[in-house]
Design a protein around this motif. Structure first.
Motif, PDB file in Angstrom:
ATOM      1  N   PRO A  90     125.482 104.937  78.133  1.00 16.33           N
ATOM      2  CA  PRO A  90     126.587 104.769  77.168  1.00 16.33           C
ATOM      3  C   PRO A  90     126.821 103.316  76.763  1.00 16.33           C
ATOM      4  N   MET A  91     126.820 102.405  77.741  1.00 17.12           N
ATOM      5  CA  MET A  91     127.055 101.007  77.393  1.00 17.12           C
ATOM      6  C   MET A  91     125.838 100.391  76.710  1.00 17.12           C
ATOM      7  N   ASN A 103     135.978 102.183  77.196  1.00 18.42           N
ATOM      8  CA  ASN A 103     136.526 102.994  76.102  1.00 18.42           C
ATOM      9  C   ASN A 103     136.773 102.150  74.860  1.00 18.42           C
ATOM     10  N   TRP A 104     137.237 100.914  75.057  1.00 19.71           N
ATOM     11  CA  TRP A 104     137.479 100.035  73.907  1.00 19.71           C
ATOM     12  C   TRP A 104     136.172  99.746  73.166  1.00 19.71           C
ATOM     13  N   TYR A 105     135.125  99.397  73.935  1.00 20.19           N
ATOM     14  CA  TYR A 105     133.829  99.099  73.314  1.00 20.19           C
ATOM     15  C   TYR A 105     133.224 100.336  72.654  1.00 20.19           C
ATOM     16  N   ILE A 106     133.338 101.490  73.338  1.00 18.51           N
ATOM     17  CA  ILE A 106     132.789 102.730  72.779  1.00 18.51           C
ATOM     18  C   ILE A 106     133.503 103.093  71.482  1.00 18.51           C
ATOM     19  N   ASN A 107     134.818 102.998  71.469  1.00 21.14           N
ATOM     20  CA  ASN A 107     135.576 103.308  70.247  1.00 21.14           C
ATOM     21  C   ASN A 107     135.230 102.341  69.115  1.00 21.14           C
ATOM     22  N   ASP A 108     134.956 101.093  69.482  1.00 26.80           N
ATOM     23  CA  ASP A 108     134.554 100.118  68.464  1.00 26.80           C
ATOM     24  C   ASP A 108     133.184 100.478  67.898  1.00 26.80           C
ATOM     25  N   ALA A 109     132.274 100.945  68.772  1.00 24.29           N
ATOM     26  CA  ALA A 109     130.944 101.370  68.312  1.00 24.29           C
ATOM     27  C   ALA A 109     131.063 102.582  67.384  1.00 24.29           C
TER      28      ALA A 109
END
Length: 562
Positions: A255-256, A201-207
């Motif tokens: 997603p990743m 979630n942290w990486y997705i929100n950063d993207a």
């Protein structure tokens, strides 16, 4: 039993545990870290777990033949005999543990080896904590059942310096660490799930933040049961002739994978982001749309792919059209392969749809197709009636569909058909997708290793038929087709019998339906060879004698978990 023997047993067992654990983590990674999918894979490959299961049960015989009673007493009559029987059992278990270790030792070459990602490293930490707990329980279990030996609970120094009698329970704890490894690996994945979800979630929100800082970036999503990777490469070639584009690399369609591409590669100067979107389950396209937020979309195909996880073709259709729903809500355009029956049925629900294909009724249509072993030519008619003749190096009529879809989208961005002729000529085959590899001499390969669907297999056989040569097929067949897998592989065998001069099947068990289909078609079965591995298959092809040049179609290459 003395401490030295237990240490030797523990070292052998721990080494085997590490080797088996790494192999299990590799299979879990290939199964996408999805516990249900990995569980199904374990069920299909139950034979590999028979030995650990048998040994797990068998080791409890050590409790029956323990030289000590529960109160720690030593029977001068029965204990010496039990001790000898226990020693034999321990030595046999030690030998079997060594065999498990050797069978799983690192060094075997895999098509896609285990990648030590941050996620894998976190799971390995959890796994080794679980293993350490079992070893600690094993070490101190001697005290639990034999308290009072050597004048009370022995100290660690005493255990390390004396021939301490430990009983048999420590061996069972250590052995269990090895035999339960196939369960402890997915358990580590489950334990880490909340942590992994938070990290993702942290990486997705950063993207998402990075995308929000690029307001002029135009995003296009591409999905389909097959053809999406090829479409991505073709569209990138065409758009790049006029715009600065970024595409998700290789098969980065999760997603990743999408998140990594955005965070690592996206620059403020990019004008188009071409995002491939893969799915194996319902709502996974919706999840990807939530990350990439595409303005437009392309659906290349809908068919019986990943039916094991989707459950039904209806779920496949609905999931692919999650991209169309997202684009419709944003007021963008959805480009659809109008020749695909399932897509054509669904298209009327989308007034923003642009259809492309070879049949009448499509907004963009390809006609007058000329195919040879040197390439393909075709004429494109645009919605306004404009026509243009195109030529490309790609082989096969089926490639016209995907290139036409790329032409349609590029033309929709404002690039004229005339300006698209040169980029179309430059389009090269996507690696492992009907890629022609001329090795020189008497043999040429058509590498279609990344195709594993009925439509793609039929198209590949059609390309093979273009060549005036000895046409050889090498294939392990198709997988992940659910209840239709046997039927579709049987049909594949029937079609292969019509197109090939020689057929090599890889894998004796999984290729039975193909073999039966070939036989049902009345094919000369002397021209069918069944190999245990791809290397054996290729050795056979090289040794196969023929007066003609050999054209070898490598159709599908199953991942290591198959």
């Amino acid at each position: 039993m003395n401490l030295v023997l237990w240490i030797i047993y523990a070292v052998i067992s721990l080494t085997a545990t590490v080797f088996l654990g790494l192999r299990e983590f590799h299979m879990l990674q290939l199964n996408g870290y999805k516990t249900p999918e990995h569980s199904r894979w374990m069920k299909k490959n139950a034979r590999r777990y028979i030995l650990p299961a048998v040994l797990f049960v068998a080791q409890f015989a050590l409790l029956i033949f323990s030289p000590y009673h529960r109160d720690g007493s030593y029977d001068s009559v029965m204990s010496p005999l039990n001790e000898k029987i226990s020693l034999v059992i321990i030595i046999l278990l030690m030998i079997m543990n060594l065999i498990i270790g050797l069978a799983n030792k690192p060094g075997k070459k895999f098509k896609k080896p285990l990648v030590y990602t941050a996620r894998v490293k976190r799971m390995l930490i959890t796994f080794f904590i679980l293993i350490a707990l079992l070893f600690i329980c094993g070490y101190f279990s001697a005290d639990i059942f034999h308290d009072g030996l050597a004048g009370g609970t022995p100290s660690l120094l005493f255990k390390l310096t004396h021939n301490h009698h430990m009983g048999n329970l420590p061996y069972i704890f250590v052995g269990s660490a090895l035999y339960l490894t196939p369960i402890l690996v997915p358990l580590s994945n489950l334990i880490n799930k909340p942590v992994e979800k938070a990290v993702q979630n942290w990486y997705i929100n950063d993207a998402k933040r990075i995308l929000s800082e690029c307001p002029t970036l135009h995003k296009v999503g591409i999905t389909g049961s097959y053809g999406k990777t090829s479409m991505k490469f073709y569209l990138d070639e065409l758009l790049n002739s006029q715009y600065n584009t970024l595409k998700t690399p290789e098969s980065f369609n999760t997603p990743m994978g999408v998140t990594i591409t955005i965070r690592r590669d996206l620059k403020p100067t990019h004008e188009y982001f071409i995002c491939e979107m893969g799915a194996r389950r319902v709502h996974e396209i919706k999840e990807l749309c939530g990350i990439a937020d595409p303005h437009d979309g392309i659906i290349t195909s809908v068919g019986p792919q990943h039916l094991e996880t989707f459950g039904s073709i209806k779920n496949v259709v609905n999931t692919k059209f999650e991209l169309a729903d997202h684009v419709k809500a944003k007021g963008g355009k959805i480009y659809l392969n109008g020749d695909n029956e399932l897509i054509r049925r669904k298209a009327p629900e989308y007034p923003n749809a642009v259809l492309y294909g070879l049949q009448e009724g499509n907004h963009y249509r390809a006609t007058d197709i000329s195919v040879s072993d040197r390439g393909t030519e075709f004429t494109v008619t645009a919605p306004d009636g404009e026509t243009k003749r195109f030529s490309m190096k790609l082989l096969g009529e089926h490639n016209v569909q995907n290139v036409l879809g790329a032409i349609a989208y590029a033309h929709g961005t404002g690039i004229s058909l005339d300006k698209l002729t040169l980029p179309v000529k430059r389009i090269a085959a996507v690696p492992h997708r009907l890629q022609l590899l001329d090795k020189g001499g008497n043999m040429t390969f058509i590498d279609d290793a990344y195709n594993s669907n009925p439509s793609g297999c039929r198209a590949a056989l059609g390309v093979l038929g273009l060549f005036d040569a000895c046409r050889i097929l090498v294939t392990p067949g198709m997988v992940e087709l659910g209840a239709k897998q046997e039927e579709l592989n049987f049909e594949f065998g029937q079609e292969a019998a019509k197109a090939c001069d020689h057929i090599v099947l890889v894998g004796k068990t999984q290729t039975v339906p193909i073999y039966n289909g070939i036989k049902d078609a009345g094919y000369d079965m002397d021209n069918v060879f069944v190999a245990d591995s791809l290397n054996e298959a290729l050795d056979h092809v090289r040794a196969y004698q023929t007066d003609k040049k050999k054209i070898v179609l490598l159709e599908n290459d199953l991942p290591d978990n198959y």
